[in-house]
Design a protein around this motif. Structure first.
Motif, PDB file in Angstrom:
ATOM      1  N   ARG B  75       0.839  -1.201   0.000  1.00 39.62           N
ATOM      2  CA  ARG B  75       0.000   0.000   0.000  1.00 39.62           C
ATOM      3  C   ARG B  75       0.876   1.254   0.000  1.00 39.62           C
ATOM      4  NH1 ARG B  75      -4.412   0.841   4.589  1.00 39.62           N
ATOM      5  NH2 ARG B  75      -4.277   3.094   4.671  1.00 39.62           N
ATOM      6  N   VAL B  76       1.985   1.191   0.715  1.00 39.87           N
ATOM      7  CA  VAL B  76       2.891   2.338   0.724  1.00 39.87           C
ATOM      8  C   VAL B  76       3.457   2.567  -0.666  1.00 39.87           C
ATOM      9  CG1 VAL B  76       5.064   3.188   1.632  1.00 39.87           C
ATOM     10  CG2 VAL B  76       3.461   2.096   3.147  1.00 39.87           C
ATOM     11  N   GLU B  77       3.748   1.445  -1.364  1.00 39.18           N
ATOM     12  CA  GLU B  77       4.293   1.589  -2.713  1.00 39.18           C
ATOM     13  C   GLU B  77       3.312   2.290  -3.634  1.00 39.18           C
ATOM     14  OE1 GLU B  77       5.698  -2.004  -4.529  1.00 39.18           O
ATOM     15  OE2 GLU B  77       6.750  -2.550  -2.693  1.00 39.18           O
ATOM     16  N   THR B  78       2.036   1.931  -3.505  1.00 44.38           N
ATOM     17  CA  THR B  78       1.072   2.505  -4.437  1.00 44.38           C
ATOM     18  C   THR B  78       0.609   3.891  -4.002  1.00 44.38           C
ATOM     19  OG1 THR B  78      -0.597   1.229  -3.286  1.00 44.38           O
ATOM     20  CG2 THR B  78       0.206   0.342  -5.359  1.00 44.38           C
ATOM     21  N   HIS B  79       0.409   4.083  -2.691  1.00 44.88           N
ATOM     22  CA  HIS B  79      -0.179   5.337  -2.242  1.00 44.88           C
ATOM     23  C   HIS B  79       0.807   6.279  -1.581  1.00 44.88           C
ATOM     24  CE1 HIS B  79      -3.696   2.719  -2.646  1.00 44.88           C
ATOM     25  NE2 HIS B  79      -4.354   3.831  -2.904  1.00 44.88           N
ATOM     26  N   GLY B  80       2.040   5.832  -1.415  1.00 43.74           N
ATOM     27  CA  GLY B  80       3.009   6.693  -0.758  1.00 43.74           C
ATOM     28  C   GLY B  80       2.935   6.574   0.753  1.00 43.74           C
ATOM     29  N   ALA B  81       3.946   7.138   1.396  1.00 47.22           N
ATOM     30  CA  ALA B  81       3.996   7.067   2.851  1.00 47.22           C
ATOM     31  C   ALA B  81       2.912   7.946   3.448  1.00 47.22           C
ATOM     32  CB  ALA B  81       5.366   7.513   3.344  1.00 47.22           C
ATOM     33  N   PHE B  82       2.375   7.522   4.581  1.00 50.82           N
ATOM     34  CA  PHE B  82       1.348   8.339   5.215  1.00 50.82           C
ATOM     35  C   PHE B  82       1.449   8.166   6.726  1.00 50.82           C
ATOM     36  CE2 PHE B  82      -0.359   4.213   4.323  1.00 50.82           C
ATOM     37  CZ  PHE B  82      -1.121   3.888   5.414  1.00 50.82           C
ATOM     38  N   ALA B  83       0.825   9.085   7.427  1.00 52.17           N
ATOM     39  CA  ALA B  83       0.805   9.013   8.886  1.00 52.17           C
ATOM     40  C   ALA B  83      -0.582   8.589   9.329  1.00 52.17           C
ATOM     41  CB  ALA B  83       1.171  10.357   9.491  1.00 52.17           C
ATOM     42  N   ALA B  84      -0.633   7.715  10.325  1.00 51.62           N
ATOM     43  CA  ALA B  84      -1.913   7.179  10.777  1.00 51.62           C
ATOM     44  C   ALA B  84      -2.187   7.631  12.203  1.00 51.62           C
ATOM     45  CB  ALA B  84      -1.892   5.654  10.705  1.00 51.62           C
ATOM     46  N   VAL B  85      -3.441   7.517  12.604  1.00 51.76           N
ATOM     47  CA  VAL B  85      -3.898   7.850  13.954  1.00 51.76           C
ATOM     48  C   VAL B  85      -3.418   9.243  14.361  1.00 51.76           C
ATOM     49  CG1 VAL B  85      -4.359   6.871  16.191  1.00 51.76           C
ATOM     50  CG2 VAL B  85      -3.503   5.407  14.406  1.00 51.76           C
ATOM     51  N   ASP B  86      -3.857  10.208  13.631  1.00 49.86           N
ATOM     52  CA  ASP B  86      -3.561  11.598  13.945  1.00 49.86           C
ATOM     53  C   ASP B  86      -2.058  11.865  14.038  1.00 49.86           C
ATOM     54  OD1 ASP B  86      -4.566  14.045  14.124  1.00 49.86           O
ATOM     55  OD2 ASP B  86      -5.023  14.007  16.262  1.00 49.86           O
ATOM     56  N   GLY B  87      -1.324  11.278  13.107  1.00 43.58           N
ATOM     57  CA  GLY B  87       0.104  11.579  13.045  1.00 43.58           C
ATOM     58  C   GLY B  87       0.947  10.873  14.061  1.00 43.58           C
ATOM     59  N   ALA B  88       0.375   9.953  14.828  1.00 44.79           N
ATOM     60  CA  ALA B  88       1.171   9.289  15.851  1.00 44.79           C
ATOM     61  C   ALA B  88       2.004   8.152  15.284  1.00 44.79           C
ATOM     62  CB  ALA B  88       0.275   8.759  16.960  1.00 44.79           C
ATOM     63  N   LEU B  89       1.590   7.642  14.130  1.00 48.52           N
ATOM     64  CA  LEU B  89       2.238   6.471  13.568  1.00 48.52           C
ATOM     65  C   LEU B  89       2.605   6.779  12.127  1.00 48.52           C
ATOM     66  CD1 LEU B  89       2.474   3.850  15.209  1.00 48.52           C
ATOM     67  CD2 LEU B  89       0.674   2.920  13.816  1.00 48.52           C
ATOM     68  N   ALA B  90       3.847   6.493  11.757  1.00 47.50           N
ATOM     69  CA  ALA B  90       4.258   6.711  10.371  1.00 47.50           C
ATOM     70  C   ALA B  90       4.233   5.377   9.641  1.00 47.50           C
ATOM     71  CB  ALA B  90       5.661   7.295  10.326  1.00 47.50           C
ATOM     72  N   VAL B  91       3.586   5.343   8.511  1.00 51.69           N
ATOM     73  CA  VAL B  91       3.583   4.141   7.689  1.00 51.69           C
ATOM     74  C   VAL B  91       4.370   4.464   6.438  1.00 51.69           C
ATOM     75  CG1 VAL B  91       2.182   2.393   6.601  1.00 51.69           C
ATOM     76  CG2 VAL B  91       1.323   3.599   8.588  1.00 51.69           C
ATOM     77  N   ASP B  92       5.595   4.019   6.414  1.00 46.08           N
ATOM     78  CA  ASP B  92       6.443   4.254   5.249  1.00 46.08           C
ATOM     79  C   ASP B  92       7.338   3.036   5.050  1.00 46.08           C
ATOM     80  OD1 ASP B  92       8.116   4.462   7.347  1.00 46.08           O
ATOM     81  OD2 ASP B  92       8.577   6.575   7.106  1.00 46.08           O
TER      82      ASP B  92
END
Lengths: 238, 586
Positions: B75-92
């Motif tokens: 998902r990161v590959e297709t949609h790019g890195a994002f932050a989850a739960v109000d910026g508390a968690l980085a998904v990259d």
């Protein structure tokens, strides 16, 4: 600076709370019985909680009562009770002679520090807070809001953390399973006990290294926990 | 309506609850959730299930969590890195890499711990669920985008590890290790927390992305507060990764803890610590690079030098591996000092390969250690090649890979770290690192030679480690012990040199891929062992060492990873690099 207006009720509350704090603090130091000292400490902490309320810091006041007065002093009392309530502290003689003058000196230093700092403002990254903390909502509400929005994830993880700490404490405090203890050791290698190579190299760390080994052949006096716990066992009949 | 209530009601619409992206959280949730399910199931079954059940459950959890992390990576590959739960968690890519790493460590831990659990009669559910919990803490640390989440992950990781360290109930040293680890760990956590407080005071946020934005947009005229915060953060994390001024707990804790736990501790605590370190420094404080780079430089040099020197004089194998882990930490710090995308990639790659190396090594230490992990001296490994040829072969490959011999992942890891730092002009640091690697190679090869029965594993082995001079020397030693044509083993004995690597690879491939070669070697050795048995006894060879199936599997996995991806590095290197190219927040 903020113009501070002091109302009469504020003043009365402050004076009363401050008096409680001071009297109880002196009580902590001079009382002979440790239980009385601990109870005086509770009074001190309650007085400080009142002062916090006076400063519009309701959350701090609540935490002060819950954590300090509730948890920590109760812990003190538990320890005192376990060690024996009757014992009186011999305050007359100091084991460390330099303690009292040093204490006085440190107290004076802290006092001077507070006086100096109260006249300074600190230039730090963020502008420092000036003005009533209250605002439209109290700081308890602000904190609650932060906990359920910005810090939702940390808040949730904290619950897991507390659970883990509990589980860990239980695991450590539990007695080791005795019967299931050493199947591998008992059946496994007959030559194990004599198996140390008598090489030129010594066994460093022998004290920590291999205590349980000889026990493999002697079932009951065997395990390491038994030897660790032995003073307690010997002490029991007395 | 009372005024208070109306005030509350007026506030309710204003409360904007953050969107919780459960998919992004799923690897951590699965890991921690299964740990609690395991604990619950254990408490509900009165007699307890056989340990194999818990091992399988833990392995399945690790696999599931790793798979979910890979899906997240898609998902990161297709949609790019994002932050989850109000910026508390980085998904990259970076977090995905470490999620996969920790999941792999859990699978290996379950396998490595299984023989230990059966031997010691311990309750598998406790040990493994604590391992899973600790892993979930490391995963939170790796994915955290907020200093508080990092701190909580650190605490979850550490508290579970404190308990795990004490689980060897038959040794007082285990309790001692746990107490030491706990006291020093709690102290360092407090320091880290104070660092968070100061950083928050200086920047007004605990969110890493927001700290980065603030520092990029504002010039601090009074940097003292921020620098003090940074220093305390570095101290706290330096303790967790065992970098040198903060390393003193490492030898005692590694030595006292149950052997599989030591391996897990080395792999996961380092992974979590370095992930947090890289993320804090690279994502939040790149503007302070000139401030933190010299500090890390000093830490790296100290770790490399002290780790190497002290490792050489150890006679206890677990202590030795502890000091070698300090030296590895120094190497990884070199990658952090590079402060570039390549540096971050090399850190990820190093930690990924190190996980397999150290877990495999400690799986061997577990079985050689015997009841209560008592046999840890170098002498207990003498002649291991005769007692358990395959075990010794696998261990030798892992040790040689840790020493950084080519055609192993260990070599590539060191290579990428050095490349990254040289690209940034850090020639001096690269030279120091290489010299330290040579010194460290000494004790790995000494252990290999001891296993293969070379009697005088003293100073002469140093020559074998340092230069090609020792090559023929070591091979000769191998032949003295095994006169018949067991060439592959003699080759491993001389693995420190250049030529016999092919023999190492052949052996490793055989072990991993086709059993045909392995059984061939085994037969050859067992035939040999019959002949050599009286000699072995006369030489004071130790006791028979068991080789349980679980250890076979974990050793085969680790050796296969080390050798296969050492020869064919592309997939893992791409994974590490890919992960880091995406690294960087929004």
């Amino acid at each position: 600076m903020l113009a501070v207006t002091i109302t009469i009720p504020d003043l009365v509350t402050f004076v009363l709370a401050a008096a409680i704090v001071l009297v109880a603090a002196i009580g902590v130091v001079v009382s002979r019985s440790p239980v009385h000292a601990a109870l005086c400490l509770v009074a001190t902490l309650f007085g400080i909680a009142v002062l916090f309320v006076e400063q519009n810091a309701e959350f701090l006041a609540a935490v002060q009562v819950i954590v300090y007065a509730g948890a920590i002093v109760v812990l003190f009392l538990f320890v005192i009770m376990l060690l024996g309530v009757d014992r009186e502290e011999a305050i007359g003689k100091d084991p460390l002679r330099a303690q009292r003058p040093l204490g006085v000196l440190l107290g004076l230093l802290v006092l001077a520090e507070v006086l100096v700092l109260s006249r300074l403002s600190w230039p730090i990254g963020q502008p420092h807070v000036a003005g009533p903390v209250g605002g439209p909502s109290s700081n308890v509400a602000d904190l609650a809001r932060a906990v359920f929005t910005t810090y939702l994830l940390p808040f949730e993880i904290t619950s897991a953390l507390l659970l883990i700490a509990t589980v860990g404490a239980v695991v450590l405090a539990r007695r080791p399973p005795r019967s299931a203890g050493q199947p591998g050791a008992a059946t496994g290698q007959p030559g194990r006990a004599t198996g140390q190579p008598g090489g030129a190299i010594g066994q460093p760390g022998g004290a920590t290294g291999r205590p349980a080994l000889d026990g493999a052949s002697q079932p009951d006096a065997a395990d390491e926990t038994g030897t660790v716990r032995s003073p307690e066992r010997e002490g029991a009949p007395r | 309506m009372t005024p208070l209530l109306s005030l509350l009601v007026a506030q309710v619409p204003a409360l904007r609850l953050p969107q919780v992206d459960y998919f992004a959280l799923l690897p951590e949730i699965v890991m921690a959730g299964m740990a609690f399910v395991t604990l619950g199931a254990r408490s509900l079954t009165r007699r307890g299930l056989p340990p194999a059940v818990w091992t399988l459950v833990t392995m399945a959890t690790g696999l599931a969590s790793g798979t979910l992390a890979v899906l997240l990576g898609r998902r990161v590959e297709t949609h790019g890195a994002f932050a989850a739960v109000d910026g508390a968690l980085a998904v990259d890519g970076f977090s995905v890499l470490f999620l996969v790493l920790v999941s792999a460590a859990v699978v290996l831990f379950a396998l490595a711990a299984h023989p230990w659990i059966e031997r010691e009669g311990e309750d598998g559910a406790e040990l493994l669920s604590l391992g899973m919990l600790s892993a979930s803490g490391a995963m939170f640390m790796a994915a955290a985008n907020d200093l508080l989440v990092i701190f909580l992950g650190l605490e979850i990781l550490s508290i579970a590890l404190y308990v795990l360290a004490a689980l060897n109930r038959r040794r007082a040293a285990s309790g001692e290790a746990a107490i030491k680890y706990f006291v020093l760990g709690a102290f360092s956590s407090a320091i880290f927390l104070y660092g968070i407080a100061l950083t928050y005071g200086a920047t007004g946020s605990t969110n890493l992305a927001r700290i980065g934005t603030y520092l990029a947009a504002n010039v601090s005229t009074h940097g003292g507060l921020l620098l003090a915060g940074l220093a305390l953060l570095l101290v706290g994390l330096g303790f967790k990764v065992a970098a040198v001024p903060f390393h003193t707990w490492t030898p005692d804790v590694y030595q006292g803890s149950p052997s599989p736990v030591t391996g897990f501790m080395a792999a996961v605590a380092k992974a979590g610590g370095f992930a947090a370190l890289v993320r804090i420094l690279f994502a939040a404080m790149p503007t302070l690079r000139l401030d933190w780079q010299p500090v890390l430089y000093a830490l790296a040099v100290l770790s490399l030098v002290v780790g190497a020197i002290l490792a050489v004089v150890q006679r206890d194998v677990k202590r030795m591996l502890a000091y070698s882990s300090i030296s590895h930490a120094g190497f990884i710090l070199v990658g952090v000092v590079a402060a570039s995308a390549a540096g971050a990639a090399s850190v990820g790659y190093y930690l990924l390969t190190y996980t397999f190396l150290i877990m495999g090594s400690f799986a061997v230490v577990t079985v050689v250690g015997g009841p209560a992990d008592a046999h840890q001296d170098l002498e207990d490994y003498r002649g291991l090649a005769r007692r358990q040829p395959l075990l010794a072969l696998g261990f030798a490959i892992l040790l040689v890979a840790q020493a950084g011999v080519p055609f192993t992942t260990g070599f590539l890891a060191k290579f990428y770290v050095l490349t990254a730092v040289i690209a940034q002009g850090g020639y001096v640091l690269a030279v120091i690192a290489m010299l330290a690697a040579v010194a460290v190679a000494f004790f790995y090869l000494r252990l290999v030679l001891v296993m293969y029965g070379w009697a005088g594993a003293g100073a002469g082995a140093g020559a074998g480690a340092v230069g090609p001079v020792g090559d023929a020397d070591a091979a000769g030693a191998g032949e003295v012990v095994l006169p018949a044509g067991t060439t592959s083993l003699a080759g491993v004995g001389a693995g420190g040199g250049g030529e016999p690597d092919l023999a190492v690879l052949g052996g490793g491939g055989g072990l991993a891929l086709a059993t045909a070669t392995s059984t061939g070697v085994e037969q050859a050795i067992s035939g040999e062992g019959l002949v050599a048995a009286p000699e072995g006894l006369a030489a004071g060879d130790g006791d028979p060492v068991p080789f349980p199936d679980a250890t076979k599997v974990v050793l085969a996995l680790c050796v296969a990873f080390t050798v296969v991806f050492g020869i064919w590095p592309a997939p893992v290197v791409d994974f590490a690099r890919h992960a880091t190219l995406l690294f960087g927040l929004r």
